[in-house]
Design a protein around this motif. Structure first.
Motif, PDB file in Angstrom:
ATOM      1  N   GLN A  13       0.837  -1.216   0.000  1.00  0.00           N
ATOM      2  CA  GLN A  13       0.000   0.000   0.000  1.00  0.00           C
ATOM      3  C   GLN A  13       0.873   1.270   0.000  1.00  0.00           C
ATOM      4  OE1 GLN A  13      -2.496  -0.595   3.365  1.00  0.00           O
ATOM      5  NE2 GLN A  13      -4.182  -1.443   2.156  1.00  0.00           N
ATOM      6  N   ILE A  14       1.944   1.248   0.821  1.00  0.00           N
ATOM      7  CA  ILE A  14       2.840   2.421   0.893  1.00  0.00           C
ATOM      8  C   ILE A  14       3.540   2.639  -0.444  1.00  0.00           C
ATOM      9  CG2 ILE A  14       4.985   3.296   1.951  1.00  0.00           C
ATOM     10  CD1 ILE A  14       4.025   1.995   4.567  1.00  0.00           C
ATOM     11  N   LEU A  17       1.137   4.128  -2.772  1.00  0.00           N
ATOM     12  CA  LEU A  17       0.923   5.541  -2.385  1.00  0.00           C
ATOM     13  C   LEU A  17       2.095   6.413  -2.855  1.00  0.00           C
ATOM     14  CD1 LEU A  17      -1.147   7.276  -0.778  1.00  0.00           C
ATOM     15  CD2 LEU A  17       0.366   7.011   1.176  1.00  0.00           C
ATOM     16  N   LEU A  21       2.283   9.439  -5.242  1.00  0.00           N
ATOM     17  CA  LEU A  21       2.751  10.729  -4.686  1.00  0.00           C
ATOM     18  C   LEU A  21       3.906  11.330  -5.476  1.00  0.00           C
ATOM     19  CD1 LEU A  21       2.586  10.335  -0.806  1.00  0.00           C
ATOM     20  CD2 LEU A  21       1.438  12.052  -2.195  1.00  0.00           C
TER      21      LEU A  21
END
Lengths: 295, 278
Positions: A13-14, A17, A21
């Motif tokens: 998930q990171i 992200l 980003l």
């Protein structure tokens, strides 16, 4: 070491992200650079701030930088005004010229174009352009004509016929401007040769002719006294002193003849200087009958 | 997950704010570098840019103060005073107000508007807020007097700070070295050429005395030989001319000598004096 399923899921998930980003951060960086103090938009903002503060020299530099990135008629016009206000008339006229067609500043740019020639003291070029009807302005044609006619009073060119000269000015000021016209056409000059001849006949009279009455009388008395002393010394057989005063008389006499011619030239220069000053004050106080600036 | 996303977003926002602050700081440093390099025109531009974009007024006082200093460095004292006055209005605290006020005074000293500088110094002295700055006030008062060529008052002002203040000694020395213009004229009335000798122009004084003696002799000789007309002409055109010339010379030499003495002291202040200058 083995990772648990939940941990694996969290790391994924990171990572997702961060992938999302990255472009956002990149965009933020880019937009930040573009909105930096030296970005074109901020240069324009700063230029406008300086322009409003009448700091035209600095404003012109900011507008110039902005115009390297974007071509904008308003900025070009303000940039030209800056150049005009800091006395760079040639550059100003070149820039006003680029605004002659297809924009809201056409008329004003044409007026300022002629003003640039006028205040840059290129009177001949101004008259040639106006006479050839180059870049004719509909709104400001009368103002340009007035500038052209005033320019005749500013240099040594031949004056046009009086009626056409005065016709562009309002009735209320025509009598005063007619006086300037006559002063320019028939200046009350004194002839240096006449002044020299007068002083050759009667010492000092040339000076009186040029209005230097005190000087004229003094010159007459000095020359006459010196001549009398020469005569009386010769008569009393004081030959050395006789020749001394003869030399002195010749010096005073010739000096006075030369001085009278010089005095006439000074008189003429003063007449010209005073005329120029009067013209500049009169028209300057009335802003050369130009429309009021709205910037 | 939500907490993490919130943390990242907060971090980004924080980074933005910090970066904006950094931007202004960078701009301030850039302007300062230009100022230090004595590129005053460019320094003013960059300080003005900073003023426009500094929405939080973080650098307002410093930028205005530096613009004032840049204008002063370029000898544009009217503009310098304008910006120091702005800085005074935007100053935070006593020290900043005092610094801006003294800069206005220093610019007035350099602009040679001495009366205004002295008036501002009087106001500053009367203000109880700046009671602790009395030495600085007297220091600039001394400079104002020196620039106004009033060395005696300058010496008095510096003596208030310290009786052996180096500028007090310089002002005293300058004042003592100066000559009296009135005395030079008066002694020339009594003995032609004496005023010139008094101002140090010995040869010119002796020549003047000799010409007067000779012209006086010719005049008296003409009268005693019954050449009355000659006597009047020589007396009027020669003797009187030399006599009047010796008085005028004495006055001009005295004035010039005083200017030279003052200029020598001012040159010392400009090139060799190590203390703070206007």
């Amino acid at each position: 070491m083995k990772l648990s399923a939940a941990h694996k899921n969290g790391s994924l998930q990171i990572a997702v992200l961060l992938i999302f980003l990255m472009p956002i951060l990149n965009f933020a960086q880019t937009s930040y650079n573009n909105s930096g103090l030296f970005s074109p938009v901020n240069r324009l903002k700063f230029g406008n701030y300086l322009f409003a503060d009448k700091d035209y020299l600095r404003a012109s530099a900011e507008f110039k930088e902005y115009l390297k990135s974007f071509d904008d008629d308003t900025v070009r016009f303000n940039y030209s005004l800056c150049l005009f206000n800091i006395g760079k008339y040639e550059e100003a006229s070149d820039n006003f010229k680029t605004l002659f067609y297809g924009n809201p500043f056409t008329e004003k740019a044409r007026l300022y174009f002629y003003e640039s020639y006028f205040f840059g003291k290129d009177y001949k070029e101004l008259r040639d352009l106006a006479d050839n009807q180059n870049y004719k302005s509909v709104l400001y044609s009368k103002g340009i004509e007035r500038l052209k006619n005033i320019s005749y009073l500013m240099d040594d060119s031949r004056l046009p016929e009086m009626n056409s000269f005065l016709s562009v000015f309002d009735d209320s000021v025509q009598s005063r401007i007619a006086k300037f016209y006559y002063q320019k056409k028939n200046p009350k000059h004194k002839n240096p040769v006449t002044a020299a001849i007068f002083s050759a006949i009667i010492p000092g009279s040339g000076k009186i002719y040029t209005g230097e009455i005190g000087d004229g009388i003094t010159a007459f008395i000095t020359t006459a006294l010196s001549a009398y002393l020469a005569y009386s010394n010769f008569k009393a057989d004081h030959n050395f002193r006789g020749w001394l005063f003869t030399g002195l008389t010749a010096f005073f006499y010739s000096g006075n003849v030369y001085g009278s011619a010089a005095s006439a030239q000074i008189y003429n220069a003063r007449i010209r200087f005073n005329f120029d000053k009067e013209v500049k004050i009169y028209f300057g106080e009335r802003n050369y009958f130009l429309p009021k600036s709205d910037y | 997950m939500k907490a993490r996303a919130l943390f990242i977003l907060s971090f980004m926002l924080f980074a933005f704010v910090i970066q904006a602050q950094d931007y202004l700081k960078l701009q301030f440093n850039y302007a300062n570098d230009l100022f230090k390099a004595e590129q005053y025109y460019d320094a003013i531009t960059e300080y003005k840019r900073l003023l426009l974009f500094d929405s939080t007024n973080t650098y307002r006082y410093q930028a205005e103060y530096k613009i004032g200093e840049s204008y002063k460095g370029g000898a544009k004292y009217d503009d310098a005073i304008k910006y120091f006055s702005h800085a005074e209005k935007d100053a935070q605290g006593k020290d900043e107000i005092f610094a801006a006020k003294t800069q206005v005074i220093r610019s007035n000293i350099l602009r040679r508007t001495t009366d205004r500088a002295l008036q501002l110094l009087d106001e500053l002295e009367k203000d109880s807020t700046f009671r602790g700055e009395i030495d600085t006030i007297y220091y600039w008062r001394g400079w104002a007097y020196m620039f106004a060529d009033n060395w005696k008052s300058a010496a008095r002002a510096f003596a208030t700070i310290n009786p052996s203040h180096p500028l007090k000694l310089l002002a005293d020395q300058t004042d003592r070295a100066k000559v009296s213009v009135t005395f030079a004229k008066v002694i020339s009335y009594i003995l032609p050429g004496a005023g010139s000798i008094y101002t140090g122009k010995i040869l010119s004084g002796l020549m003047s005395l000799a010409w007067n003696a000779a012209a006086g002799y010719w005049t008296i000789n003409a009268f005693t030989s019954n050449r009355i007309f000659d006597g009047f002409v020589v007396g009027e055109l020669v003797w009187f001319r030399f006599y009047r010339g010796s008085i005028q010379n004495a006055e001009e030499f005295a004035v010039q000598k005083n200017i030279d003495i003052a200029n020598k002291s001012l040159r010392y202040l400009q090139n060799e004096y190590k203390g703070i200058k206007p």
